[in-house]
Design an enzyme around this catalytic site. Structure first.
Site, PDB file in Angstrom:
ATOM      1  N   ALA A 234     -51.301 103.253 -20.351  1.00 49.35           N
ATOM      2  CA  ALA A 234     -52.480 103.530 -19.511  1.00 49.35           C
ATOM      3  C   ALA A 234     -52.400 102.701 -18.224  1.00 49.35           C
ATOM      4  O   ALA A 234     -52.583 103.220 -17.118  1.00 49.35           O
ATOM      5  CB  ALA A 234     -53.767 103.207 -20.279  1.00 49.35           C
TER       6      ALA A 234
ATOM      7  N   CYS B 283     -52.962  92.105 -14.432  1.00 53.84           N
ATOM      8  CA  CYS B 283     -52.405  92.939 -15.499  1.00 53.84           C
ATOM      9  C   CYS B 283     -51.396  94.003 -15.115  1.00 53.84           C
ATOM     10  O   CYS B 283     -50.418  94.185 -15.835  1.00 53.84           O
ATOM     11  CB  CYS B 283     -53.541  93.572 -16.291  1.00 53.84           C
ATOM     12  SG  CYS B 283     -54.441  92.322 -17.211  1.00 53.84           S
TER      13      CYS B 283
HETATM   14  P1  NAD Z   1     -57.911  84.579 -19.284  1.00 57.14           P
HETATM   15  O1  NAD Z   1     -56.794  83.723 -18.871  1.00 57.14           O
HETATM   16  O2  NAD Z   1     -59.076  84.775 -18.371  1.00 57.14           O
HETATM   17  O3  NAD Z   1     -58.536  84.031 -20.661  1.00 57.14           O
HETATM   18  C1  NAD Z   1     -57.777  83.642 -21.765  1.00 57.14           C
HETATM   19  C2  NAD Z   1     -58.448  82.410 -22.398  1.00 57.14           C
HETATM   20  O4  NAD Z   1     -57.797  82.140 -23.634  1.00 57.14           O
HETATM   21  C3  NAD Z   1     -58.318  81.133 -21.581  1.00 57.14           C
HETATM   22  O5  NAD Z   1     -59.611  80.622 -21.303  1.00 57.14           O
HETATM   23  C4  NAD Z   1     -57.504  80.185 -22.469  1.00 57.14           C
HETATM   24  O6  NAD Z   1     -57.917  78.832 -22.375  1.00 57.14           O
HETATM   25  C5  NAD Z   1     -57.807  80.732 -23.848  1.00 57.14           C
HETATM   26  N1  NAD Z   1     -56.813  80.390 -24.874  1.00 57.14           N
HETATM   27  C6  NAD Z   1     -55.459  80.488 -24.821  1.00 57.14           C
HETATM   28  N2  NAD Z   1     -54.908  80.134 -25.993  1.00 57.14           N
HETATM   29  C7  NAD Z   1     -55.917  79.791 -26.833  1.00 57.14           C
HETATM   30  C8  NAD Z   1     -55.995  79.361 -28.172  1.00 57.14           C
HETATM   31  N3  NAD Z   1     -54.898  79.241 -28.928  1.00 57.14           N
HETATM   32  N4  NAD Z   1     -57.212  79.081 -28.687  1.00 57.14           N
HETATM   33  C9  NAD Z   1     -58.331  79.225 -27.956  1.00 57.14           C
HETATM   34  N5  NAD Z   1     -58.341  79.661 -26.676  1.00 57.14           N
HETATM   35  C10 NAD Z   1     -57.142  79.942 -26.111  1.00 57.14           C
HETATM   36  O7  NAD Z   1     -57.293  85.995 -19.678  1.00 57.14           O
HETATM   37  P2  NAD Z   1     -57.996  87.438 -19.601  1.00 57.14           P
HETATM   38  O8  NAD Z   1     -57.956  87.961 -18.194  1.00 57.14           O
HETATM   39  O9  NAD Z   1     -59.296  87.391 -20.334  1.00 57.14           O
HETATM   40  O10 NAD Z   1     -56.942  88.319 -20.411  1.00 57.14           O
HETATM   41  C11 NAD Z   1     -56.803  88.168 -21.820  1.00 57.14           C
HETATM   42  C12 NAD Z   1     -55.975  89.311 -22.358  1.00 57.14           C
HETATM   43  O11 NAD Z   1     -56.657  90.556 -22.149  1.00 57.14           O
HETATM   44  C13 NAD Z   1     -54.615  89.489 -21.687  1.00 57.14           C
HETATM   45  O12 NAD Z   1     -53.697  89.890 -22.666  1.00 57.14           O
HETATM   46  C14 NAD Z   1     -54.836  90.615 -20.692  1.00 57.14           C
HETATM   47  O13 NAD Z   1     -53.660  91.346 -20.443  1.00 57.14           O
HETATM   48  C15 NAD Z   1     -55.841  91.482 -21.406  1.00 57.14           C
HETATM   49  N6  NAD Z   1     -56.720  92.262 -20.532  1.00 57.14           N
HETATM   50  C16 NAD Z   1     -57.264  91.713 -19.419  1.00 57.14           C
HETATM   51  C17 NAD Z   1     -58.132  92.452 -18.618  1.00 57.14           C
HETATM   52  C18 NAD Z   1     -58.760  91.867 -17.378  1.00 57.14           C
HETATM   53  O14 NAD Z   1     -59.444  92.596 -16.687  1.00 57.14           O
HETATM   54  N7  NAD Z   1     -58.576  90.608 -17.054  1.00 57.14           N
HETATM   55  C19 NAD Z   1     -58.489  93.749 -19.000  1.00 57.14           C
HETATM   56  C20 NAD Z   1     -57.902  94.288 -20.162  1.00 57.14           C
HETATM   57  C21 NAD Z   1     -57.038  93.535 -20.927  1.00 57.14           C
HETATM   58  C1  UGA Z   2     -57.008  97.506 -14.575  1.00 57.65           C
HETATM   59  C2  UGA Z   2     -57.357  98.818 -15.270  1.00 57.65           C
HETATM   60  O1  UGA Z   2     -58.090  99.639 -14.356  1.00 57.65           O
HETATM   61  C3  UGA Z   2     -58.181  98.568 -16.523  1.00 57.65           C
HETATM   62  O2  UGA Z   2     -58.421  99.801 -17.199  1.00 57.65           O
HETATM   63  C4  UGA Z   2     -57.418  97.618 -17.453  1.00 57.65           C
HETATM   64  O3  UGA Z   2     -58.198  97.306 -18.584  1.00 57.65           O
HETATM   65  C5  UGA Z   2     -57.098  96.340 -16.698  1.00 57.65           C
HETATM   66  O4  UGA Z   2     -56.325  96.660 -15.502  1.00 57.65           O
HETATM   67  C6  UGA Z   2     -56.278  95.371 -17.490  1.00 57.65           C
HETATM   68  O5  UGA Z   2     -55.616  95.747 -18.416  1.00 57.65           O
HETATM   69  O6  UGA Z   2     -56.326  94.224 -17.062  1.00 57.65           O
HETATM   70  P1  UGA Z   2     -58.259  95.801 -12.953  1.00 57.65           P
HETATM   71  O7  UGA Z   2     -56.891  95.303 -12.678  1.00 57.65           O
HETATM   72  O8  UGA Z   2     -59.310  94.830 -13.340  1.00 57.65           O
HETATM   73  O9  UGA Z   2     -58.221  96.897 -14.145  1.00 57.65           O
HETATM   74  O10 UGA Z   2     -58.820  96.596 -11.695  1.00 57.65           O
HETATM   75  P2  UGA Z   2     -58.452  98.035 -11.056  1.00 57.65           P
HETATM   76  O11 UGA Z   2     -59.693  98.658 -10.614  1.00 57.65           O
HETATM   77  O12 UGA Z   2     -57.574  98.814 -11.928  1.00 57.65           O
HETATM   78  O13 UGA Z   2     -57.628  97.630  -9.740  1.00 57.65           O
HETATM   79  C7  UGA Z   2     -56.338  97.060  -9.808  1.00 57.65           C
HETATM   80  C8  UGA Z   2     -55.762  96.949  -8.412  1.00 57.65           C
HETATM   81  O14 UGA Z   2     -55.456  98.245  -7.885  1.00 57.65           O
HETATM   82  C9  UGA Z   2     -56.710  96.304  -7.404  1.00 57.65           C
HETATM   83  O15 UGA Z   2     -55.984  95.470  -6.540  1.00 57.65           O
HETATM   84  C10 UGA Z   2     -57.262  97.499  -6.657  1.00 57.65           C
HETATM   85  O16 UGA Z   2     -57.716  97.171  -5.372  1.00 57.65           O
HETATM   86  C11 UGA Z   2     -56.059  98.405  -6.607  1.00 57.65           C
HETATM   87  N1  UGA Z   2     -56.394  99.834  -6.419  1.00 57.65           N
HETATM   88  C12 UGA Z   2     -57.145 100.490  -7.343  1.00 57.65           C
HETATM   89  C13 UGA Z   2     -55.889 100.520  -5.317  1.00 57.65           C
HETATM   90  O17 UGA Z   2     -55.174  99.940  -4.478  1.00 57.65           O
HETATM   91  N2  UGA Z   2     -56.176 101.848  -5.167  1.00 57.65           N
HETATM   92  C14 UGA Z   2     -56.947 102.526  -6.066  1.00 57.65           C
HETATM   93  O18 UGA Z   2     -57.169 103.743  -5.865  1.00 57.65           O
HETATM   94  C15 UGA Z   2     -57.439 101.823  -7.185  1.00 57.65           C
END
Ligand code: NAD
Ligand code: UGA
Length: 467
Positions: free
Chosen positions: A224, A277
């Site tokens: 995705a 990501c």
């Molecule tokens: P993040 O870095 O913001 O948060 C992760 C947290 O986990 C940190 O605060 C860290 O201190 C804590 N941590 C690490 N190891 C630990 C442990 N053993 N025990 C307790 N705490 C611990 O990361 P995030 O952006 O929330 O992303 C987390 C996961 O979700 C990643 O795999 C990412 O790919 C996925 N994800 C992120 C997004 C997004 O929008 N950021 C969206 C979908 C999926």
């Molecule tokens: C993205 C996915 O959209 C989520 O579904 C997913 O859960 C997440 O990654 C993840 O796994 O972390 P995110 O990275 O938070 O979410 O934000 P997006 O809205 O996807 O934007 C990503 C980047 O693409 C940004 O820099 C945005 O400005 C850029 N973008 C997005 C473009 O340049 N053009 C577009 O049309 C859309």
């Protein structure tokens, strides 16, 4: 395993763990939700008036549920022990060392969370992979859990990837397109899937809960993100053709997106995608392909990243060329440092790379961003991979949170890197007055009214069109 889910523990209080659990607590008042993290600082922030993540609507939900059925703490062992379901929401960054360097996800944090669970748990648990992990990670987690497993304790591992996007996390969580749950194809696996489904069914219709085997669920998450990023690279590649041919990318996007098979979302040409990501997850997919000896497939997905890098570089080259091939000691106002609007997150922001290339050219930068603070900006620009001398960053970069006139005073150019809404409503006539002439605007997000800016006297350039 207990019949009714009464207690959830989420390991990792980050961008996923925090908002996801806040919404679960908000929608499931009958469930106690404990969000735990190793970082005392992050937990203190979650327990303060100034929560560590800016996300529209999040603060209100946290304030409503915190202390009732939503708790943030560093008492990891205690919260694991009490839980029926444990979410692993820890970070999974790209490896910066050893085997799989620059490609494979670093599973150190997932492993440490799994080891803690297996050491501490005295009763059976459902463990949920919320972090984005490689395909077959659940198998490794099961093996780690078994290593310390106590008699009469059973673990079921589910894959339940998160699809929220930053900046819209709360509405994405409240109204998801789908919930994906992967589990073992056994009675116990199916039972565990039903337990997790019941949590979501507090606010989500059963019909949008997709259940699969674990590997399909893990791969769907990577696919995705790869396909979303691929759309951006596709439209950005077309934007390069537009600039050379005189076509207009906004017209092209509209014409393409009107086809219901293609759809209009995610066709915004830009300075390139950022965020923690997309690149990481595509690298994860490429690494998987390489390990499976699928070289052509790996090459296909590599191209998405190559085009993204090309787009950032192409945009900067355009700026340098317009500024008469020299930026040395010129002042440039950078509009936006976050990777997209409505977030303070700067991870992998395209803006960082644009700033780096301009600093390499000797420019002075005034960076304007409503949600990024100075320490965060310094942290990003002093990343050793950028190879920028620390005195250059300290002497040549300034951050402005909202004073646009001061950020633009005496600048030669203004560069839009993030699509913040408030950038659209600035008084550009006044901005023009305080800038050096000729005054240049480079719109990397196509958010400004270009005709109007030109009528004020600006020299305007934008991604994907000739002006
Ligand atoms: P993040 O870095 O913001 O948060 C992760 C947290 O986990 C940190 O605060 C860290 O201190 C804590 N941590 C690490 N190891 C630990 C442990 N053993 N025990 C307790 N705490 C611990 O990361 P995030 O952006 O929330 O992303 C987390 C996961 O979700 C990643 O795999 C990412 O790919 C996925 N994800 C992120 C997004 C997004 O929008 N950021 C969206 C979908 C999926
Ligand atoms: C993205 C996915 O959209 C989520 O579904 C997913 O859960 C997440 O990654 C993840 O796994 O972390 P995110 O990275 O938070 O979410 O934000 P997006 O809205 O996807 O934007 C990503 C980047 O693409 C940004 O820099 C945005 O400005 C850029 N973008 C997005 C473009 O340049 N053009 C577009 O049309 C859309």
């Amino acid at each position: 395993l207990s019949k009714n889910i009464q207690n959830i523990c989420c390991i990792g209080a980050g961008y996923v763990g925090g908002p996801t659990c806040a919404v679960i607590a908000y929608k499931c008042p009958d469930i106690q939700v404990n969000v735990v993290d190793l970082s005392q600082e992050r937990i203190n922030a979650w327990n303060s008036d100034n929560i560590p993540i800016y996300e529209p609507g999040l603060s209100e939900i946290v304030m409503e549920r915190r202390g009732k059925n939503l708790h943030f703490s560093t008492k990891i062992d205690e919260c694991i022990e009490k839980a029926d379901i444990i979410f692993i929401s820890v970070n999974t960054p790209t490896k910066t060392y050893g085997v799989g360097l620059g490609r494979a996800p670093d599973l150190t944090y997932v492993e440490s969370a799994a080891r803690t669970i297996s050491k501490v748990a005295k009763t059976s648990k459902i463990i949920v992979e919320k972090s984005t992990v490689p395909v077959k990670a659940a198998e490794s987690i099961i093996n780690m859990l078994k290593s310390n497993q106590k008699p009469d304790v059973e673990f079921q591992v589910l894959s339940n990837p998160e699809f929220l996007a930053e900046g819209t996390a709360i509405s994405d969580l409240l109204n998801p397109d789908r919930i994906l749950i992967g589990g073992e194809d056994t009675d116990k696996g199916q039972w565990a899937i039903e337990q997790l489904s019941k949590v979501y069914q507090h606010w989500v219709d059963r019909s949008i809960i997709i259940t699969t085997n674990t590997w399909s669920s893990e791969l769907s998450k990577l696919a995705a993100n790869a396909m979303l990023a691929q759309r951006i690279s596709s439209i950005n590649s077309i934007s390069a053709i537009c600039e050379s041919s005189g076509a207009d990318i906004q017209h092209v996007s509209k014409a393409i997106g009107a086809d219901s098979r293609i759809g209009s979302k995610f066709l915004q040409a830009s300075v390139g995608f950022g965020g923690s990501c997309f690149q990481k997850d595509i690298n994860n997919l490429i690494y998987l392909c390489e390990n499976l000896n699928l070289k052509e497939v790996a090459d296909y997905w590599s191209q998405v990243i190559l085009i993204n890098d090309y787009q950032k570089k192409r945009f900067v080259n355009k700026i340098i060329k317009s500024l008469f091939n020299t930026c040395t000691n010129k002042k440039i106002a950078i509009f936006g440092f976050a990777f997209k609007k409505n977030t303070g997150d700067t991870r992998e922001s395209a803006s960082i790379h644009i700033c780096k290339y301009l600093l390499d050219e000797g420019a002075n930068l005034n960076i304007l961003d409503p949600k990024v603070d100075y320490d965060q900006m310094m942290f990003e620009l002093s990343n050793p991979q950028l190879n920028l001398p620390i005195d250059v960053i300290k002497n040549k970069v300034q951050l402005f949170s909202d004073d646009v006139i001061e950020a633009c005073r005496n600048s030669h150019a203004l560069v839009v890197c993030t699509e913040w809404d408030n950038f659209k409503s600035y008084d550009y006539e006044k901005i023009y007055e305080v800038m050096q002439k000729p005054a240049h605007i480079f719109d990397g997000r196509l958010i400004l009214d270009h005709e109007r800016l030109m009528s004020y006297g600006f020299h305007v350039e934008a991604i994907g069109k000739r002006l």
